[in-house]
Every structure is written in structure tokens, then in C-alpha cells.
Design an enzyme around this catalytic site. Structure first.
Site, short mmCIF file in Angstrom:
data_model
loop_
_atom_site.label_atom_id
_atom_site.label_comp_id
_atom_site.label_asym_id
_atom_site.label_seq_id
_atom_site.Cartn_x
_atom_site.Cartn_y
_atom_site.Cartn_z
N HIS A 167 1.31 -1.37 0.09
CA HIS A 167 -0.01 0.12 -0.35
C HIS A 167 1.24 1.44 -0.05
CE1 HIS A 167 -3.84 2.39 0.58
NE2 HIS A 167 -3.05 3.18 1.49
N CYS A 168 1.09 2.28 -0.82
CA CYS A 168 1.48 3.26 -1.42
C CYS A 168 0.84 4.26 -0.56
CB CYS A 168 2.18 3.57 -2.61
SG CYS A 168 3.23 4.91 -2.73
N PRO A 169 1.64 5.27 0.63
CA PRO A 169 0.43 6.69 0.78
C PRO A 169 0.87 7.24 -0.33
CG PRO A 169 2.29 5.85 2.17
CD PRO A 169 2.14 4.63 1.58
N GLY A 172 -1.75 6.73 -2.69
CA GLY A 172 -3.22 6.93 -2.41
C GLY A 172 -3.63 6.04 -3.08
#
Length: 402
Positions: A167-169, A172
Site C-alpha cells: 500500500h503506497c501512501p 493514495g
């Protein structure tokens, strides 16, 4: 007055149970935590805007006019890959329906049998064979499904994602089966753009320092100093991230598998998805087919029907007289009259088995109304004996005792 059943249709994305946000009628799918994504967008757009405003006019005249053109194409490609990664479905797997979940639970209970008290039940795992190697499929207690190979449950989005990478912030969104190639192209093109801007910033400062001096050049171009600082601190992280994912693609491996050590643990299990060739692995990840989404976000679904009352003002109320209906129709609307009609007290129900007190009351009423009728009843009663009830028997026994 009649009840009308109304069924309302909604889009399926409105009822999806995961922690995602949707825009443009379900066409755009992102995670709820989008603050870092806006920061990424601001840094890219702001740095490029400063480069086009301060360096490109000078470099286009004194060096080559193709410098701003190539920078604009590279900027548009980076922006397109970022939006494609952030706004797409990463490969979310739909959750099991209640009927499917109960059937899977029954299968698991039948396979495990009765577990004695105080003992933990065995793990819910299924084994499948991939390229002559056993791969374990784990059961997801949230989605109520056995996850496919290489799938994992994202705790931030609360969804099972096929070929889950991470999951890449910064984008997003989750990075999975359907958007991994766009994520890699985004990091690769962003590395090239950062190197490109950083290099020509240095060239711009050197060329102007020959005529004006180094300190005067820095005072005249404060935007260039800001760009150099931003590019210097972001260059190492972006280039390092691109190199790490290049290494993973060459092995046909995901970030989740690399962190967990799925294919390099104690058992030294080989990766069943690798072709033992870097070129083949890169071609499969970057040039493979585009997988369709299995969510059907914009599909229609029917909600449970809702009943609504529809009445006509000219119709008389079935539970009121003609005078009441004529008077109430002038003062009350149809919906209020329907509510009053529903709450109006009803007559008591008729008993199927009358008691002795009811029979006595009816006999006394008929005796007062018509004597001839009472005489006829007495003659008929003399011919047919009365029905014996528990109450009459009790009264007779009391009379004999006195």
C-alpha cells in the site's frame, strides 16, 4: 388507498464494504487517506512549474529549444502514470456472499471435524500445485474467502488485493495486479524527470555564473535554489525505489513476498512464478495482458422494496361513514385520513363458543321483545335439551346442596 412497492436501483460501488472512496460515479477508486497523494502531486507540479518559469526560457535561448519540449513530455507522462495508478482498481477481490460464506464454513467444519475443548482449531489452509510446487491458500476471515495465490488483505483499505505488492501512501492507493506496471513506470519516469531537472538546474547556474558570478546568480534565481534542494532530497529515494522494484521485477517477485521471505526462508523454497530468466520475468510483468476489474463498480443492484401508500382524495374511506368521509375529505389530506383510519378502534370480535352468561343475556333480551317468539323458543327448548356446560353443572350442584 393501496400500498405500492417501490424498488430503488443504486450503483454497486455505493455498497462496497471496503474502506475506499469513489468519484465520478465509481470510475475513480482511491483509498480514504489521500493527504500524502496531494503532497506528491503538489511537489511534482510545483517543481516543474518553477523549472518552466525560471530555467527553460534561458536554456531554450542559450542552449537548445528542445530542452523545455522534452521536459514537458516527460512531465505529462509522469502525471499520467501517477493518476493511472492512483485512480484505478488495484485488483480488489469481491467478498463472499452470505450463502457462499456459510457453505465455505460448512466445508471447513466438515474437513476439520469436532475439535476438543481447550484446543485450537487447525489453520484454514488449502494447498494448490503451481509449477510442480505446493502453494498454500490462506483463508481471509474478513472477506470469507480463500485468497488466490499471491493475494493478501490490505489493513488500510480493508480489501483482499490480487498479487498484492504494498500500500503506497504517495499514490493514495494499493499497488496490485492491475496497476503495478503503471506504478513502476511512474517511479521510473519520475526518476528520469528528477535527474533531468536537477542536471539542467546545475547547468543553468554554471552558465549564468560565468557572466554574473555565483552569488549574484543565486540571488537572481531563488527558484533555482529551491528546485535544487527539492530534487536533491527526492532524488535518492525515488531512484532507490526504482532500483528496488527493478530488482523485484527481474525475479518476478512482489514487495510483500520479499518482506515476508516467502521464497528465501528457512526451507529455501523456490519461486514458482519465476521463469528463471530476467527478460521473461520483465516481459510478463510489464508487457503482460491487462486484467479486467472483477468488482463491477458501476453495475446496478436493487435494494429491498419499500412500501408507500397512495390514496385518492375523491374516494371514500372504507372504515368511515359517508358523512364522515365527506367532512374529513374537506379538512384532512388523504395520507392523514389513511393514518386515522388505521388507528380507529375496531368492534370486539365475535366469540365462536358463547358462555352461559351470554346465552342468558340473549334469552332475556328476546323475552322482552316478543312474547310469541319466547313461547316458540320454550316449546323448542322443551323438545331439545339444553347443552350442558361446566358452569351450569356447577350451579345445579349448588342448588341441590341448599
Amino acid at each position: 388507498m393501496s400500498a405500492v412497492m417501490i424498488t430503488r436501483k443504486v450503483r454497486k460501488w455505493e455498497k462496497l464494504p471496503g474502506k475506499n472512496t469513489f468519484c465520478c460515479d465509481g470510475r475513480v477508486m482511491m483509498a480514504r487517506q489521500k493527504g500524502v497523494f496531494y503532497l506528491t502531486l503538489f511537489l511534482i507540479v510545483g517543481t516543474c512549474a518553477l523549472f518552466f518559469a525560471f530555467e527553460c526560457p534561458y536554456l531554450a535561448v542559450h542552449l537548445s529549444p528542445t530542452i523545455p519540449v522534452f521536459a514537458a513530455l516527460l512531465f505529462l507522462f509522469v502525471l499520467a502514470m501517477l493518476l493511472r495508478t492512483s485512480f484505478s482498481d488495484p485488483g480488489v477481490l469481491p467478498r463472499a456472499l452470505p450463502e457462499e460464506a456459510s457453505f465455505i464454513e460448512m466445508e471447513i467444519e466438515a474437513a476439520n471435524g469436532n475439535v476438543p475443548a481447550g484446543q485450537r482449531p487447525p489453520p484454514r489452509i488449502r494447498n494448490v500445485e503451481i509449477n510442480n510446487q505446493i502453494v498454500k491458500l490462506k483463508y481471509c476471515y474478513t472477506c470469507k474467502i480463500f485468497r488466490p495465490p499471491r493475494a493478501s488483505h490490505c489493513s488500510i483499505c480493508d480489501n483482499c488485493v490480487d498479487r498484492f505488492d504494498h500500500h503506497c501512501p504517495w499514490v493514495g492507493n494499493c499497488v496490485g495486479k492491475r496497476n503495478y506496471r503503471y506504478f513502476y513506470l511512474f517511479t521510473l519516469s519520475l526518476s528520469l524527470l528528477t535527474i533531468y531537472i536537477f542536471t539542467f538546474n546545475i547547468v543553468h547556474v554554471v552558465m549564468r555564473s560565468v557572466d554574473n558570478g555565483f552569488l549574484n546568480t543565486l540571488k537572481e534565481t531563488p527558484g533555482t535554489v529551491l528546485e535544487v534542494l527539492v530534487c536533491f532530497f527526492t532524488l535518492w529515494s525515488v531512484v532507490g525505489l526504482t532500483g528496488f522494484h527493478t530488482y523485484l521485477i527481474s525475479l518476478n517477485q512482489t514487495t510483500n513476498e520479499d518482506i515476508k521471505g516467502s521464497w528465501s526462508g528457512k526451507n529455501r523454497v523456490q519461486n514458482p512464478y519465476s521463469h528463471k530468466n530476467m527478460i521473461k520475468n520483465c516481459c510478463e510483468v510489464l508487457c503482460g495482458p491487462t486484467y479486467p476489474s472483477v468488482l463491477d463498480r458501476r453495475g446496478l443492484m436493487q435494494l429491498s422494496p419499500v412500501s408507500e401508500f397512495s390514496a385518492n382524495d375523491t374516494d371514500a374511506s372504507p372504515c368511515s361513514s359517508s358523512t364522515d368521509s365527506s367532512n374529513s375529505s374537506k379538512t384532512l389530506p388523504s395520507t392523514k385520513r389513511a393514518i386515522l383510519c388505521l388507528h380507529k378502534p375496531r368492534p370486539p370480535p365475535i366469540r365462536n363458543n358463547p358462555t352461559s352468561d351470554d346465552l342468558k343475556a340473549s334469552i332475556t333480551d328476546t323475552a322482552h321483545t316478543s312474547p310469541a317468539h319466547s313461547q316458540a323458543e320454550e316449546s323448542s327448548a322443551a323438545k331439545t335439551p339444553p347443552l350442558a356446560t361446566p358452569e351450569t353443572d356447577a350451579e345445579a350442584s349448588v342448588a341441590k346442596s341448599h
